[in-house]
Design a protein around this motif. Structure first.
Motif, short mmCIF file in Angstrom:
data_model
loop_
_atom_site.label_atom_id
_atom_site.label_comp_id
_atom_site.label_asym_id
_atom_site.label_seq_id
_atom_site.Cartn_x
_atom_site.Cartn_y
_atom_site.Cartn_z
N UNK A 183 3.94 -23.52 4.32
CA UNK A 183 4.45 -22.77 5.45
C UNK A 183 3.89 -21.35 5.40
N UNK A 184 4.40 -20.49 6.24
CA UNK A 184 4.01 -19.09 6.24
C UNK A 184 5.26 -18.26 6.45
N UNK A 185 5.38 -17.17 5.74
CA UNK A 185 6.54 -16.31 5.84
C UNK A 185 6.07 -14.87 5.92
N UNK A 186 6.40 -14.21 7.01
CA UNK A 186 5.95 -12.84 7.19
C UNK A 186 4.44 -12.70 7.23
N UNK A 187 3.80 -13.75 7.73
CA UNK A 187 2.34 -13.72 7.80
C UNK A 187 1.65 -14.08 6.51
N UNK A 188 2.41 -14.44 5.48
CA UNK A 188 1.84 -14.80 4.18
C UNK A 188 1.89 -16.32 4.02
N UNK A 189 0.74 -16.99 3.85
CA UNK A 189 0.75 -18.45 3.66
C UNK A 189 1.32 -18.81 2.30
N UNK B 23 4.70 -23.93 -4.54
CA UNK B 23 4.64 -22.55 -5.02
C UNK B 23 6.00 -22.10 -5.51
N UNK B 24 6.03 -21.50 -6.69
CA UNK B 24 7.27 -20.94 -7.23
C UNK B 24 7.42 -19.53 -6.67
N UNK B 25 8.56 -19.26 -6.07
CA UNK B 25 8.79 -17.98 -5.41
C UNK B 25 10.04 -17.30 -5.95
N UNK B 26 10.08 -15.98 -5.83
CA UNK B 26 11.28 -15.21 -6.12
C UNK B 26 11.76 -14.56 -4.83
N UNK B 27 13.04 -14.72 -4.53
CA UNK B 27 13.60 -14.05 -3.36
C UNK B 27 14.54 -12.96 -3.85
N UNK B 28 14.77 -11.95 -3.03
CA UNK B 28 15.60 -10.82 -3.44
C UNK B 28 16.59 -10.45 -2.34
N UNK B 29 17.87 -10.84 -2.49
CA UNK B 29 18.89 -10.37 -1.54
C UNK B 29 18.99 -8.85 -1.52
N UNK B 30 18.74 -8.23 -2.67
CA UNK B 30 18.81 -6.77 -2.75
C UNK B 30 17.79 -6.13 -1.81
N UNK B 31 16.57 -6.71 -1.76
CA UNK B 31 15.55 -6.17 -0.87
C UNK B 31 15.95 -6.38 0.59
N UNK B 32 16.47 -7.58 0.90
CA UNK B 32 16.90 -7.85 2.28
C UNK B 32 18.01 -6.90 2.71
N UNK B 33 18.89 -6.58 1.79
CA UNK B 33 20.01 -5.70 2.11
C UNK B 33 19.60 -4.24 2.26
N UNK C 74 18.09 -11.21 -7.52
CA UNK C 74 16.98 -12.08 -7.15
C UNK C 74 17.28 -13.51 -7.62
N UNK C 75 16.48 -14.43 -7.13
CA UNK C 75 16.62 -15.82 -7.53
C UNK C 75 15.29 -16.53 -7.35
N UNK C 76 15.20 -17.76 -7.81
CA UNK C 76 13.96 -18.51 -7.73
C UNK C 76 14.07 -19.71 -6.81
N UNK C 77 12.97 -20.06 -6.18
CA UNK C 77 12.89 -21.24 -5.33
C UNK C 77 11.51 -21.86 -5.44
N UNK C 78 11.40 -23.14 -5.12
CA UNK C 78 10.11 -23.83 -5.05
C UNK C 78 9.89 -24.24 -3.61
N UNK C 79 8.76 -23.88 -3.07
CA UNK C 79 8.41 -24.22 -1.69
C UNK C 79 8.20 -25.73 -1.57
#
Length: 325
Positions: free
Chosen positions: A187-193, A198-208, A178-183
């Protein structure tokens, strides 16, 4: 490196092979002299990444600080040696034509020089980025080799399948979970505003492991179609620049370790201990005490094969050395 532990009968894969191997490879790429290579190996042996939020005192204990000081001196020498006045006497400064020299002489598009501190930071970062992640990938690969005798035998029978094996290991258990990003803007991603800031965590493991992309995503499938569609190394402009090197390092390691650890076609890597199905670290699936132990050739005597037993320990990136079973 394999010669260092082949006769001892056991090895800690992460501490005694994966870490030193990655350190020495990067040292060779930079063109570091032997004495510096050996010093860096000692500095980084068993090093644990500094925790997020570490204090200044904790940061200064990071082995990369001492490593950076040595790199700074080498970069200064290479920059001085490249000066037109000094160039005829460059040999006195130990000048060499290598990547470190290219970095020392680099220029921005406008002709400006990067600061020595920036070049040093970039050079030191190669060790930080290229050692830990490659080591984790190697451990993840050998976890599969240890728990899947069919896969292990397939790789022994046909080493040309190792690259695809690595890709599936990257997809299933890549080094970066996983890693961190700041929006930057709302925007909206997957129907989520998502609001700006906003500080977000993304997960390549989940995508994979997205079942819409990969069938049976939680299974290791050696011949999985379109296996390189994973994002373990990022994608597009955000692709890891060290990905080709990491793939090659791990492929060479697997081929040579398997070749040295067995013969006559018998699998000799087997897991000792139960893997927890619930506890995970950011490095690898671990035993309940945070370590996974793998024994190599423990049943050799029962098979009547004249091979030395070799015990392999794969451990998570926890402080201290794991005790061997």
């Amino acid at each position: 490196l394999i010669d260092e532990f082949a006769g001892a009968g056991k090895v800690d894969l992460v501490l005694s092979y994966g870490g030193p191997y990655a350190t020495l490879v990067i040292s060779d790429l930079l063109g570091l002299p032997d004495d510096v290579r050996n010093r860096f190996r000692r500095l980084l042996e068993g090093a644990v990444p500094v925790r997020m939020g570490a204090t200044h005192e904790e940061m200064m204990k990071n082995p990369l600080v001492d490593l950076g000081k040595d790199l700074f001196k080498l970069i200064v020498k290479r920059r001085i040696a490249a000066h037109p006045v000094v160039r005829p006497f460059a040999g006195l400064f130990g000048a060499r034509q290598d990547i470190l020299a290219e970095l020392a002489q680099a220029r921005f598009p406008d002709g400006g020089k990067p600061s020595l501190v920036d070049i040093t930071a970039l050079s030191a970062f190669l060790f930080a980025a290229g050692q830990d992640t490659t080591n984790r990938l190697l451990a993840a690969c050998f976890k599969v080799i240890a728990t899947r005798p069919d896969v292990q035998q397939a790789l022994r029978d046909d080493p040309s399948r190792i690259p695809n094996f690595i890709e599936e290991a990257l997809r299933l258990d890549g080094a970066v979970k996983s890693g961190g990003r700041i929006c930057r803007k709302s925007t909206a991603l997957g129907g989520v505003p998502i609001k700006a800031g906003t500080v977000m965590m993304y997960s390549p493991l989940a995508a994979n492991r997205d079942p819409r992309r990969f069938e049976n995503p939680d299974e290791f499938i050696l011949d999985r179609p379109k296996i390189k569609e994973h994002v373990a190394f990022g994608r597009g402009a955000h692709t890891c620049i060290g990905a080709p090197l990491a793939r090659r390092e791990v492929a060479v390691s697997i081929e040579h370790l398997l070749a040295r650890m067995g013969n006559r076609g018998f699998p000799v890597v087997a897991l000792s201990g139960e893997l927890s199905q619930t506890e995970r670290t950011h490095a690898l699936q671990a035993l309940r005490d945070g370590r996974a132990r793998v024994c190599i050739a423990t049943d050799v005597a029962a098979r009547g094969i004249d091979l030395p037993g070799l015990e392999l320990v794969i451990h998570a990136d926890l402080p201290g050395s794991p005790e061997t079973l």
